[in-house]
Design an enzyme around this catalytic site. Structure first.
Site, short mmCIF file in Angstrom:
data_model
loop_
_atom_site.label_atom_id
_atom_site.label_comp_id
_atom_site.label_asym_id
_atom_site.label_seq_id
_atom_site.Cartn_x
_atom_site.Cartn_y
_atom_site.Cartn_z
N SER A 42 0.83 -1.19 0.00
CA SER A 42 0.00 0.00 0.00
C SER A 42 0.87 1.25 0.00
CB SER A 42 -0.90 -0.01 1.25
OG SER A 42 -1.87 0.98 1.18
N CYS B 282 3.23 7.10 3.12
CA CYS B 282 4.12 8.26 3.15
C CYS B 282 5.32 8.01 4.06
CB CYS B 282 3.37 9.50 3.61
SG CYS B 282 2.16 10.09 2.41
N TYR C 75 -8.09 14.12 1.70
CA TYR C 75 -7.27 14.98 0.84
C TYR C 75 -8.17 15.59 -0.24
CZ TYR C 75 -3.64 12.77 3.56
OH TYR C 75 -2.88 12.32 4.62
#
Length: 354
Positions: free
Chosen positions: A22, A25, A182
């Site tokens: 996945s 960040c 986001y």
């Protein structure tokens, strides 16, 4: 039904198994440039047997970063360093994917280990944020500037250029980030989007930004490579985006030519109560797969080989994506193969250990 270690094909791309890394960040870059950390971090998981390795949320413009330390793809200069990433991933038999993103109202923040809150205006790295409506993510966060229609078009163009650069860097699997509060997801949600123009109000208006972005990206992304979208399947909040909305969106994305929906959840409501139990988001992937007739990826507290195999064998998703478990064990796929009694794609350098 297929199993976890059966191949999975979309268009010209075949994953050697249905295990993916996945996008996670790392907050480890200067001015958005890929570096040795990204090569080693993602390369280790490719050597560890995953079929798909997706590079983290990569900002399509500088103000679209979550933190000043995020990866970026807003400049042609970002392409060459990313080639090191894709070349190594491919050399290990995995498919190199990338998630292109814009953080919207959650941008201009600190790294998690620095507190994870919004940057103070006194920080020289601070920048103003934008969003669907002038509603801050949470207390202490900036009130975003509401984007005009012209500015929306400018960001869509940034996504297009990001996709072009991703292709130039050698990525063969593109994911558009429309999850976790986001920018794109914040437009979809009735909680964060209270506009009264063509991009707000009705369901159709709220998903317009995303669907237009998908259509624009399709014009430059190769027809024979997978185009996918990550969504927040539910906001876990009354009156917010829910699974039924995701099924409806999944159908629209399928009609728009999207190949797979990556089904995550949450991230747009700061204090939502999320039941983070094993496989807590798999029901979203199943609902979208069955209701919209589109391939899905399941993610979220998938840690055990038998658990992952069951998700695939039962038809609840087509791919499983692992996040934190891959941080704990880069060689999870090799260990899962051994546990399930199937051949493992062990690098020849490591054969003596297996």
């Amino acid at each position: 039904m297929p199993a976890l270690f059966d191949p999975f094909t979309i268009k010209s791309i075949t994953l050697r198994n249905r295990i993916g890394v996945s996008p996670m960040c790392q907050y480890s870059y200067t001015d958005g440039f890929s570096d040795d950390w990204q090569v080693v971090h993602l390369g280790a998981r490719a050597a560890g047997g995953a079929g798909l390795v997706i590079a983290e949320a990569t900002a399509v413009e500088a103000r679209g970063r979550i933190t000043p330390d995020d990866a970026g793809i807003w400049s042609d200069a970002h392409v060459e360093p990313l080639k090191r990433v894709t070349q190594f991933i491919k050399s290990q038999g995995a498919v190199a994917g990338i998630q292109i993103a814009h953080a919207g109202r959650k941008a201009s923040s600190m790294r998690p280990w620095d507190g994870g809150k919004a940057l103070p205006t006194t920080d020289l790295r601070w920048w103003p944020v934008v969003g669907a409506s002038p509603i801050p993510f949470a207390e202490g966060y900036q009130t975003p500037q509401e984007l005009s229609v012209e500015e929306i078009k400018t960001i869509q163009t940034a996504f297009v250029h990001g996709a072009e650069r991703a292709c130039a860097a050698g990525f063969e699997w593109l994911e558009i980030h429309a999850a976790h509060g986001y920018l794109l997801q914040s437009f979809c949600s009735p909680i964060s989007n209270q506009r009264n123009d063509a991009y707000g109000g009705s369901f159709e208006n709220r998903v317009r930004f995303l669907l237009e972005t998908v259509a624009a990206v399709q014009q430059v992304w190769p027809d024979d490579l997978p185009l996918t979208v990550r969504i927040s399947g539910t906001e876990w909040t009354e009156g917010g985006w829910g699974v039924e909305d995701s099924v409806k969106l999944g159908g629209l994305l399928k009609c728009a030519g999207v190949d797979l929906v990556d089904c995550s959840s949450g991230g747009n409501v700061a204090h939502a109560k999320v039941p983070t139990e094993p496989g807590y988001q798999v029901h979203i992937a199943q609902a979208v797969r069955e209701g919209a007739g589109i391939a899905t990826a399941a993610v979220g507290m998938i840690t055990e080989s038998v658990q992952a195999d069951e998700i695939i064998r039962s038809g609840r998703a087509d791919v499983v994506l692992l996040g934190r478990e891959m941080l704990r064990d880069p060689y999870w796929a090799l260990h899962a193969a051994k546990a399930l009694g199937v051949p493992a794609p062990v690098p020849p350098q490591y054969l003596r250990a297996y």
